[in-house]
Design a protein around this motif. Structure first.
Motif, PDB file in Angstrom:
ATOM      1  N   PRO A 187      48.447 -56.993 -30.968  1.00 16.15           N
ATOM      2  CA  PRO A 187      48.060 -58.392 -31.179  1.00 16.15           C
ATOM      3  C   PRO A 187      46.811 -58.502 -32.048  1.00 16.15           C
ATOM      4  CG  PRO A 187      48.640 -58.028 -28.888  1.00 16.15           C
ATOM      5  CD  PRO A 187      48.633 -56.677 -29.527  1.00 16.15           C
ATOM      6  N   ASP A 188      46.809 -59.465 -32.964  1.00 17.58           N
ATOM      7  CA  ASP A 188      45.695 -59.736 -33.872  1.00 17.58           C
ATOM      8  C   ASP A 188      45.481 -58.636 -34.916  1.00 17.58           C
ATOM      9  OD1 ASP A 188      45.129 -62.119 -32.480  1.00 17.58           O
ATOM     10  OD2 ASP A 188      43.824 -61.048 -31.071  1.00 17.58           O
ATOM     11  N   VAL A 189      46.313 -57.605 -34.890  1.00 15.05           N
ATOM     12  CA  VAL A 189      46.222 -56.533 -35.883  1.00 15.05           C
ATOM     13  C   VAL A 189      47.524 -56.413 -36.656  1.00 15.05           C
ATOM     14  CG1 VAL A 189      45.880 -54.052 -36.273  1.00 15.05           C
ATOM     15  CG2 VAL A 189      44.527 -55.231 -34.525  1.00 15.05           C
ATOM     16  N   GLY A 190      48.631 -56.394 -35.925  1.00 15.29           N
ATOM     17  CA  GLY A 190      49.936 -56.249 -36.549  1.00 15.29           C
ATOM     18  C   GLY A 190      50.535 -54.889 -36.276  1.00 15.29           C
ATOM     19  N   GLU A 191      51.442 -54.458 -37.127  1.00 14.33           N
ATOM     20  CA  GLU A 191      52.142 -53.196 -36.943  1.00 14.33           C
ATOM     21  C   GLU A 191      51.258 -52.037 -37.407  1.00 14.33           C
ATOM     22  OE1 GLU A 191      56.647 -51.434 -37.727  1.00 14.33           O
ATOM     23  OE2 GLU A 191      55.857 -53.051 -38.961  1.00 14.33           O
TER      24      GLU A 191
ATOM     25  N   VAL B 183      41.600 -50.066 -29.016  1.00 18.64           N
ATOM     26  CA  VAL B 183      42.512 -49.637 -30.077  1.00 18.64           C
ATOM     27  C   VAL B 183      41.729 -49.549 -31.379  1.00 18.64           C
ATOM     28  CG1 VAL B 183      44.651 -50.146 -31.316  1.00 18.64           C
ATOM     29  CG2 VAL B 183      44.425 -50.763 -28.898  1.00 18.64           C
ATOM     30  N   ARG B 184      41.690 -48.349 -31.968  1.00 22.21           N
ATOM     31  CA  ARG B 184      40.947 -48.126 -33.208  1.00 22.21           C
ATOM     32  C   ARG B 184      41.950 -47.959 -34.349  1.00 22.21           C
ATOM     33  NH1 ARG B 184      36.451 -45.109 -34.441  1.00 22.21           N
ATOM     34  NH2 ARG B 184      35.664 -47.182 -35.011  1.00 22.21           N
ATOM     35  N   THR B 185      41.866 -48.818 -35.341  1.00 21.72           N
ATOM     36  CA  THR B 185      42.792 -48.784 -36.470  1.00 21.72           C
ATOM     37  C   THR B 185      42.010 -48.740 -37.784  1.00 21.72           C
ATOM     38  OG1 THR B 185      42.919 -51.208 -36.686  1.00 21.72           O
ATOM     39  CG2 THR B 185      44.487 -50.136 -35.183  1.00 21.72           C
ATOM     40  N   ARG B 186      42.680 -48.280 -38.820  1.00 20.83           N
ATOM     41  CA  ARG B 186      42.051 -48.216 -40.142  1.00 20.83           C
ATOM     42  C   ARG B 186      43.120 -48.361 -41.222  1.00 20.83           C
ATOM     43  NH1 ARG B 186      43.442 -43.197 -42.023  1.00 20.83           N
ATOM     44  NH2 ARG B 186      43.733 -41.557 -40.465  1.00 20.83           N
ATOM     45  N   ARG B 187      42.642 -48.602 -42.426  1.00 24.28           N
ATOM     46  CA  ARG B 187      43.527 -48.578 -43.587  1.00 24.28           C
ATOM     47  C   ARG B 187      43.847 -47.125 -43.935  1.00 24.28           C
ATOM     48  NH1 ARG B 187      39.425 -51.743 -44.805  1.00 24.28           N
ATOM     49  NH2 ARG B 187      38.659 -50.407 -46.507  1.00 24.28           N
ATOM     50  N   ALA B 188      44.944 -46.917 -44.600  1.00 21.54           N
ATOM     51  CA  ALA B 188      45.379 -45.559 -44.922  1.00 21.54           C
ATOM     52  C   ALA B 188      44.515 -44.944 -46.015  1.00 21.54           C
ATOM     53  CB  ALA B 188      46.842 -45.561 -45.353  1.00 21.54           C
ATOM     54  N   ARG B 189      44.318 -43.635 -45.921  1.00 25.94           N
ATOM     55  CA  ARG B 189      43.713 -42.900 -47.020  1.00 25.94           C
ATOM     56  C   ARG B 189      44.737 -42.773 -48.151  1.00 25.94           C
ATOM     57  NH1 ARG B 189      42.409 -38.451 -42.604  1.00 25.94           N
ATOM     58  NH2 ARG B 189      40.554 -39.344 -41.622  1.00 25.94           N
ATOM     59  N   PRO B 190      44.258 -42.504 -49.360  1.00 25.55           N
ATOM     60  CA  PRO B 190      45.187 -42.390 -50.492  1.00 25.55           C
ATOM     61  C   PRO B 190      46.268 -41.341 -50.291  1.00 25.55           C
ATOM     62  CG  PRO B 190      42.930 -42.592 -51.277  1.00 25.55           C
ATOM     63  CD  PRO B 190      42.853 -42.448 -49.779  1.00 25.55           C
ATOM     64  N   ASP B 191      45.954 -40.264 -49.545  1.00 24.98           N
ATOM     65  CA  ASP B 191      46.937 -39.197 -49.352  1.00 24.98           C
ATOM     66  C   ASP B 191      47.857 -39.442 -48.161  1.00 24.98           C
ATOM     67  OD1 ASP B 191      44.981 -38.929 -47.440  1.00 24.98           O
ATOM     68  OD2 ASP B 191      44.944 -36.745 -47.491  1.00 24.98           O
ATOM     69  N   GLU B 192      47.685 -40.567 -47.473  1.00 25.62           N
ATOM     70  CA  GLU B 192      48.492 -40.846 -46.289  1.00 25.62           C
ATOM     71  C   GLU B 192      49.636 -41.810 -46.559  1.00 25.62           C
ATOM     72  OE1 GLU B 192      45.686 -40.471 -42.375  1.00 25.62           O
ATOM     73  OE2 GLU B 192      45.230 -42.133 -43.726  1.00 25.62           O
ATOM     74  N   SER B 193      49.489 -42.688 -47.533  1.00 30.67           N
ATOM     75  CA  SER B 193      50.517 -43.692 -47.772  1.00 30.67           C
ATOM     76  C   SER B 193      50.371 -44.267 -49.180  1.00 30.67           C
ATOM     77  CB  SER B 193      50.419 -44.821 -46.748  1.00 30.67           C
ATOM     78  OG  SER B 193      51.336 -45.854 -47.046  1.00 30.67           O
ATOM     79  N   ALA B 194      51.522 -44.548 -49.770  1.00 30.29           N
ATOM     80  CA  ALA B 194      51.503 -45.199 -51.087  1.00 30.29           C
ATOM     81  C   ALA B 194      51.290 -46.702 -50.943  1.00 30.29           C
ATOM     82  CB  ALA B 194      52.814 -44.922 -51.815  1.00 30.29           C
TER      83      ALA B 194
ATOM     84  N   PRO C  55      48.992 -49.563 -49.783  1.00 28.31           N
ATOM     85  CA  PRO C  55      47.606 -49.803 -49.386  1.00 28.31           C
ATOM     86  C   PRO C  55      47.480 -50.753 -48.203  1.00 28.31           C
ATOM     87  CG  PRO C  55      48.133 -51.028 -51.383  1.00 28.31           C
ATOM     88  CD  PRO C  55      49.300 -50.132 -51.109  1.00 28.31           C
ATOM     89  N   GLU C  56      48.569 -51.459 -47.868  1.00 25.84           N
ATOM     90  CA  GLU C  56      48.510 -52.414 -46.770  1.00 25.84           C
ATOM     91  C   GLU C  56      48.853 -51.792 -45.423  1.00 25.84           C
ATOM     92  OE1 GLU C  56      47.331 -55.416 -47.216  1.00 25.84           O
ATOM     93  OE2 GLU C  56      47.084 -54.904 -49.324  1.00 25.84           O
ATOM     94  N   VAL C  57      49.340 -50.536 -45.431  1.00 23.33           N
ATOM     95  CA  VAL C  57      49.733 -49.914 -44.178  1.00 23.33           C
ATOM     96  C   VAL C  57      48.502 -49.718 -43.293  1.00 23.33           C
ATOM     97  CG1 VAL C  57      49.446 -47.523 -44.923  1.00 23.33           C
ATOM     98  CG2 VAL C  57      51.123 -48.063 -43.156  1.00 23.33           C
ATOM     99  N   CYS C  58      48.689 -49.926 -42.012  1.00 24.09           N
ATOM    100  CA  CYS C  58      47.592 -49.796 -41.052  1.00 24.09           C
ATOM    101  C   CYS C  58      47.852 -48.572 -40.172  1.00 24.09           C
ATOM    102  CB  CYS C  58      47.492 -51.059 -40.201  1.00 24.09           C
ATOM    103  SG  CYS C  58      45.896 -51.274 -39.384  1.00 24.09           S
ATOM    104  N   ILE C  59      46.837 -47.765 -39.986  1.00 18.79           N
ATOM    105  CA  ILE C  59      46.953 -46.519 -39.237  1.00 18.79           C
ATOM    106  C   ILE C  59      46.334 -46.701 -37.854  1.00 18.79           C
ATOM    107  CG2 ILE C  59      46.320 -44.085 -39.170  1.00 18.79           C
ATOM    108  CD1 ILE C  59      48.228 -44.733 -41.425  1.00 18.79           C
ATOM    109  N   LEU C  60      47.064 -46.270 -36.833  1.00 18.52           N
ATOM    110  CA  LEU C  60      46.517 -46.234 -35.481  1.00 18.52           C
ATOM    111  C   LEU C  60      45.743 -44.930 -35.328  1.00 18.52           C
ATOM    112  CD1 LEU C  60      46.240 -47.271 -32.566  1.00 18.52           C
ATOM    113  CD2 LEU C  60      48.415 -46.134 -32.053  1.00 18.52           C
ATOM    114  N   GLY C  61      44.423 -45.023 -35.372  1.00 17.65           N
ATOM    115  CA  GLY C  61      43.591 -43.832 -35.308  1.00 17.65           C
ATOM    116  C   GLY C  61      43.368 -43.317 -33.911  1.00 17.65           C
ATOM    117  N   ALA C  62      43.238 -44.229 -32.923  1.00 18.26           N
ATOM    118  CA  ALA C  62      42.903 -43.772 -31.579  1.00 18.26           C
ATOM    119  C   ALA C  62      43.182 -44.839 -30.540  1.00 18.26           C
ATOM    120  CB  ALA C  62      41.427 -43.370 -31.506  1.00 18.26           C
ATOM    121  N   LEU C  63      43.481 -44.370 -29.346  1.00 17.96           N
ATOM    122  CA  LEU C  63      43.547 -45.190 -28.131  1.00 17.96           C
ATOM    123  C   LEU C  63      42.539 -44.583 -27.164  1.00 17.96           C
ATOM    124  CD1 LEU C  63      47.437 -45.318 -27.901  1.00 17.96           C
ATOM    125  CD2 LEU C  63      45.972 -47.272 -28.425  1.00 17.96           C
ATOM    126  N   VAL C  64      41.420 -45.258 -26.947  1.00 17.74           N
ATOM    127  CA  VAL C  64      40.319 -44.687 -26.178  1.00 17.74           C
ATOM    128  C   VAL C  64      39.854 -45.663 -25.100  1.00 17.74           C
ATOM    129  CG1 VAL C  64      39.507 -43.157 -28.006  1.00 17.74           C
ATOM    130  CG2 VAL C  64      38.721 -45.519 -27.959  1.00 17.74           C
TER     131      VAL C  64
END
Length: 365
Positions: free
Chosen positions: A51-55, A103-114, A116-125
């Protein structure tokens, strides 16, 4: 090899450039979201809806965190089922949970996805988890390093993974070790490891590089571990005090470590197989490197010393991924400390005159 190594050092990024690189990495992170686990939704595509973040797309590390929290054996359970069946099971467990996660999320690094809008789930802490930003450490370190001379530092290693950051800094002033035909050039420095996803604490250890072979070695026990800080709130003043303490007397620490390294040439291995096995068993997954380490050791020496074993470990480490590389270099450094171990503690099967193989244990961060 020596000339090639010198060229590599000359091309290595300096302290300020690495700080900029780390800052760019940290700017990828979105504001954290703390919410009830039941509000999360797994999709049939292997992603989560927040919620409030997206996929968001899990990394291997965050998926491992998710599996641990939900009591799921991911590969075994979902290997032969459809995405819909897997998401149904995960969502059933989400709905039953009474917990809250940050829930910790970030934008993808250049080597992770072509994309730029993809969102990465970095951590659940845990909601109380508060990572210590590496830029804060580097800013404090720039003042705490002896003479504030960070202009002398270059980054030998800069590794970003889904779970950690590794920075190995070297002082560009070389140090000679040994004498006569055994005289060699080394570089001294420190290794900073950090994580913003709950994998490890913030640590700072002594690091050496042997010019002849570019093997790096960590010494992480006792006073060679200069900083260990779990991730919880800390103000800049207190953090700076920790860093000042970490670099207080660092020159003496470096010199002492090099003297232990030199002495290891004169310590014969009593039982290579037992010593190597006892070392590698301390860290899950490292036994996979045993064959390569043994081959490297036996190819270079017929009567291996402790120094030879440490060199074999660090040589194989260079081709390993960042985390096992860290562990192999740390185990190599632990070999140097056998003479300083508490006499009441069991010792590794090595020494000048030992005849009975024994074992030891090592604490891991």
């Amino acid at each position: 090899m020596t000339l090639h190594t010198l060229q590599l050092l000359e091309r290595s990024p300096g302290f300020e450039r690495v700080t900029d690189r780390v800052r760019a990495e940290e700017e990828l992170w979105n504001p954290d979201t703390t919410l009830p686990v039941r509000d999360l939704t797994a999709t049939p595509h292997g992603t989560l809806w927040v919620p409030d973040v997206g996929e968001v797309k899990p990394t291997p590390w965050s998926r491992r965190q998710l599996a641990t929290e939900l009591g799921i054996q991911w590969n075994r359970w979902f290997e032969n089922v459809s995405g819909s069946e897997a998401s149904e099971e995960i969502n059933r467990r989400f709905r039953r949970s009474e917990k809250q996660w940050k829930v910790r999320t970030r934008r993808a690094r250049p080597d992770e996805s072509a994309d730029p809008e993809v969102c990465i789930l970095g951590a659940l802490v845990s909601p109380t988890y508060t990572p210590i930003a590496t830029t804060r450490v580097l800013n404090g370190l720039s003042q705490a390093f002896p003479g504030s001379a960070t202009s002398r530092l270059v980054a030998w290693r800069t590794d970003f993974t889904d779970r950690s950051l590794h920075l190995s800094f070297l002082d560009t002033k070389p140090v000679s070790l040994g004498s006569g035909s055994m005289k060699e050039t080394y570089y001294v420095g420190f290794h900073l490891r950090n994580s913003s996803v709950g994998f490890t604490a913030l640590t700072l250890h002594v690091f050496f590089l042997r010019l002849a072979c570019t093997n790096g070695m960590l010494i992480c026990e006792g006073r060679f571990r200069r900083l260990y800080r779990t991730h919880r709130p800390i103000d800049d003043v207190k953090l700076h005090q920790h860093l000042e303490q970490a670099f207080s007397g660092i020159g003496e620490i470096w010199q002492h470590g090099l003297s232990l390294l030199d002495a290891s040439r004169r310590r014969n291995l009593v039982n290579l197989e037992l010593t190597l096995t006892s070392l590698l068993r301390k860290v899950p997954g490292l036994m996979a490197y045993r064959k390569a380490i043994t081959a490297e050791l036996l190819s270079s020496s017929t009567a291996p010393s402790v120094f030879d074993l440490a060199q074999a470990l660090t040589h194989v480490a260079k081709s390993a991924d960042p985390e096992p590389r860290f562990e192999l270099e740390r185990l190599a450094g632990s070999l140097l400390l056998e003479d300083e171990a508490n006499e009441e503690s069991p010792k590794i099967a090595m020494g000048r005159t030992q005849s009975t193989p024994e074992t030891t244990t090592q604490r891991t961060d």
